[in-house]
Motif scaffolding. Structure first.
Motif, PDB file in Angstrom:
ATOM      1  N   THR A  53       0.312  -1.110   0.621  1.00 38.06           N
ATOM      2  CA  THR A  53      -0.287  -0.090   0.177  1.00 38.06           C
ATOM      3  C   THR A  53       1.116   1.452  -0.220  1.00 38.06           C
ATOM      4  O   THR A  53       0.533   2.102  -0.966  1.00 38.06           O
ATOM      5  CB  THR A  53      -0.923   0.435   1.253  1.00 38.06           C
ATOM      6  OG1 THR A  53      -1.533  -0.789   1.685  1.00 38.06           O
ATOM      7  CG2 THR A  53      -1.810   0.897   0.915  1.00 38.06           C
ATOM      8  N   LEU A  54       1.846   0.915   0.849  1.00 34.86           N
ATOM      9  CA  LEU A  54       2.010   2.421   1.234  1.00 34.86           C
ATOM     10  C   LEU A  54       3.541   2.992  -0.383  1.00 34.86           C
ATOM     11  O   LEU A  54       3.747   3.795  -1.178  1.00 34.86           O
ATOM     12  CB  LEU A  54       4.230   2.093   2.225  1.00 34.86           C
ATOM     13  CG  LEU A  54       4.739   3.741   2.560  1.00 34.86           C
ATOM     14  CD1 LEU A  54       3.823   4.697   2.371  1.00 34.86           C
ATOM     15  CD2 LEU A  54       5.405   3.467   3.452  1.00 34.86           C
ATOM     16  N   LEU A  55       3.800   1.402  -0.884  1.00 39.63           N
ATOM     17  CA  LEU A  55       4.888   1.573  -2.110  1.00 39.63           C
ATOM     18  C   LEU A  55       3.990   2.151  -3.146  1.00 39.63           C
ATOM     19  O   LEU A  55       4.307   2.774  -4.050  1.00 39.63           O
ATOM     20  CB  LEU A  55       5.511   0.215  -2.680  1.00 39.63           C
ATOM     21  CG  LEU A  55       6.407  -0.400  -1.599  1.00 39.63           C
ATOM     22  CD1 LEU A  55       7.007  -1.940  -2.222  1.00 39.63           C
ATOM     23  CD2 LEU A  55       7.563   0.654  -2.023  1.00 39.63           C
ATOM     24  N   SER A  56       2.908   1.565  -3.566  1.00 39.47           N
ATOM     25  CA  SER A  56       1.907   2.188  -4.027  1.00 39.47           C
ATOM     26  C   SER A  56       1.862   3.522  -3.720  1.00 39.47           C
ATOM     27  O   SER A  56       1.922   4.752  -4.814  1.00 39.47           O
ATOM     28  CB  SER A  56       0.526   1.790  -4.359  1.00 39.47           C
ATOM     29  OG  SER A  56       0.960  -0.226  -4.129  1.00 39.47           O
ATOM     30  N   ALA A  57       1.703   3.950  -3.131  1.00 36.91           N
ATOM     31  CA  ALA A  57       1.164   5.772  -2.594  1.00 36.91           C
ATOM     32  C   ALA A  57       2.441   6.678  -3.556  1.00 36.91           C
ATOM     33  O   ALA A  57       2.350   7.744  -4.209  1.00 36.91           O
ATOM     34  CB  ALA A  57       1.363   5.886  -1.349  1.00 36.91           C
ATOM     35  N   ILE A  58       3.552   5.981  -3.491  1.00 39.45           N
ATOM     36  CA  ILE A  58       4.838   6.287  -3.929  1.00 39.45           C
ATOM     37  C   ILE A  58       5.000   6.124  -4.983  1.00 39.45           C
ATOM     38  O   ILE A  58       5.274   7.267  -5.969  1.00 39.45           O
ATOM     39  CB  ILE A  58       6.026   6.011  -3.186  1.00 39.45           C
ATOM     40  CG1 ILE A  58       6.511   5.592  -1.219  1.00 39.45           C
ATOM     41  CG2 ILE A  58       6.894   6.578  -3.448  1.00 39.45           C
ATOM     42  CD1 ILE A  58       7.369   5.105  -0.635  1.00 39.45           C
ATOM     43  N   ALA A  59       4.612   5.378  -5.893  1.00 40.35           N
ATOM     44  CA  ALA A  59       4.772   4.807  -7.128  1.00 40.35           C
ATOM     45  C   ALA A  59       3.419   6.071  -7.911  1.00 40.35           C
ATOM     46  O   ALA A  59       4.051   6.451  -8.873  1.00 40.35           O
ATOM     47  CB  ALA A  59       4.298   3.624  -7.280  1.00 40.35           C
ATOM     48  N   ARG A  61       3.163   8.773  -7.095  1.00 39.99           N
ATOM     49  CA  ARG A  61       3.970  10.070  -7.692  1.00 39.99           C
ATOM     50  C   ARG A  61       4.438  10.126  -8.415  1.00 39.99           C
ATOM     51  O   ARG A  61       4.539  11.385  -8.990  1.00 39.99           O
ATOM     52  CB  ARG A  61       4.451  10.401  -6.692  1.00 39.99           C
ATOM     53  CG  ARG A  61       3.910  11.172  -4.560  1.00 39.99           C
ATOM     54  CD  ARG A  61       3.202  11.882  -4.469  1.00 39.99           C
ATOM     55  NE  ARG A  61       2.881  12.509  -3.231  1.00 39.99           N
ATOM     56  CZ  ARG A  61       3.596  12.539  -2.355  1.00 39.99           C
ATOM     57  NH1 ARG A  61       4.508  13.061  -3.095  1.00 39.99           N
ATOM     58  NH2 ARG A  61       2.993  12.819  -1.282  1.00 39.99           N
ATOM     59  N   GLY A  62       5.343   9.180  -9.122  1.00 45.12           N
ATOM     60  CA  GLY A  62       5.709   9.021  -9.839  1.00 45.12           C
ATOM     61  C   GLY A  62       4.871   8.588 -11.684  1.00 45.12           C
ATOM     62  O   GLY A  62       6.084   9.312 -12.276  1.00 45.12           O
ATOM     63  N   PHE A  63       4.176   8.836 -11.403  1.00 43.00           N
ATOM     64  CA  PHE A  63       3.164   8.221 -12.411  1.00 43.00           C
ATOM     65  C   PHE A  63       2.279   9.772 -12.935  1.00 43.00           C
ATOM     66  O   PHE A  63       3.232  10.715 -13.911  1.00 43.00           O
ATOM     67  CB  PHE A  63       2.087   7.391 -12.582  1.00 43.00           C
ATOM     68  CG  PHE A  63       2.283   5.691 -12.673  1.00 43.00           C
ATOM     69  CD1 PHE A  63       2.504   5.629 -14.348  1.00 43.00           C
ATOM     70  CD2 PHE A  63       2.739   5.592 -11.986  1.00 43.00           C
ATOM     71  CE1 PHE A  63       2.882   4.351 -14.489  1.00 43.00           C
ATOM     72  CE2 PHE A  63       3.074   3.438 -11.824  1.00 43.00           C
ATOM     73  CZ  PHE A  63       3.120   3.364 -13.889  1.00 43.00           C
ATOM     74  N   GLU A  64       2.450  10.633 -11.569  1.00 42.44           N
ATOM     75  CA  GLU A  64       1.357  12.087 -11.570  1.00 42.44           C
ATOM     76  C   GLU A  64       3.244  13.136 -12.232  1.00 42.44           C
ATOM     77  O   GLU A  64       2.449  14.185 -13.277  1.00 42.44           O
ATOM     78  CB  GLU A  64       1.629  12.358 -10.440  1.00 42.44           C
ATOM     79  CG  GLU A  64       0.429  11.298 -10.609  1.00 42.44           C
ATOM     80  CD  GLU A  64       0.110  11.882  -8.036  1.00 42.44           C
ATOM     81  OE1 GLU A  64       0.417  12.105  -7.502  1.00 42.44           O
ATOM     82  OE2 GLU A  64      -1.039  11.259  -7.633  1.00 42.44           O
TER      83      GLU A  64
END
Length: 204
Positions: A53-59, A61-64
């Motif tokens: 869940t945390l890794l997905s939230a960080i990822a 940001r990358g797509f954004e």
């Protein structure tokens, strides 16, 4: 969620983004993120029940970030009416992001994150792909290649092939393989060849 909770949740993601940029994907443990955020080791679990869940939230940001960079590049160059030129800029932004933000780039395409779809990560990446599909469709129409019949001529399929091509260039360039194979340190000709292959030669 209170304002304090929202702020702490965002801080954990901010710390994770900074950590992956500086030290790579392998550094992203819940314990290390909590330590750098100045909270207890168990605090992240309140906002992110699992590591994914945390890794997905960080990822996310990358797509954004990639989408924002591409939008800014197109706006700065005033190319809103030139889909082919927009695709060139998109490709440059994509390849540059992969080169300069390697840790984040690797995280964004972890299969376990995308398959689990934690926090709607796939939905975060899809708008970027839909933009690519739209640009491909418009560029092929302008070049006269949009009149083909069959699945292989559909913009969504051509865009998928182009994205795969760009992703392959990014990965092989990051490993140093393409520089060795081509004898060149310039990625621009590879980008041009990929666009020509999928859109036809540029006539302008």
């Amino acid at each position: 969620m209170s304002e304090r909770d929202t702020g702490l949740r965002a801080r954990l993601v901010d710390v994770g983004v900074d950590l992956v940029k500086k030290e790579g994907m392998q550094a992203l443990s819940l314990r290390e993120i909590a330590r750098r955020a100045g909270v207890s080791h168990g605090a992240p679990r309140r906002y992110f029940p699992t590591h994914l869940t945390l890794l997905s939230a960080i990822a996310r940001r990358g797509f954004e970030d990639v989408a924002a960079r591409a939008t800014e590049a197109v706006a700065a160059a005033r190319l809103e009416d030139d889909p082919r030129a927009q695709l060139v800029l998109f490709g440059r932004v994509y390849l540059d992001f992969a080169r300069t933000e390697r840790g984040m780039y690797d995280l964004m395409f972890r299969h376990d994150l995308l398959e689990s779809n934690e926090l709607g990560l796939r939905e975060t990446s899809l708008p970027l792909y839909r933009t690519l599909v739209d640009l491909v469709g418009r560029a092929r129409t302008e070049s006269g290649m949009g009149d083909g019949v069959g699945l292989a001529s559909e913009p969504v399929i051509v865009a998928g092939a182009l994205w795969a091509n760009l992703h392959g260039i990014a990965q092989l360039w990051g490993w140093g393989s393409l520089q060795l194979a081509t004898g060149s340190d310039d990625v621009e000709p590879l980008l041009g060849a990929a666009l020509d292959a999928h859109l036809g030669p540029c006539t302008r």
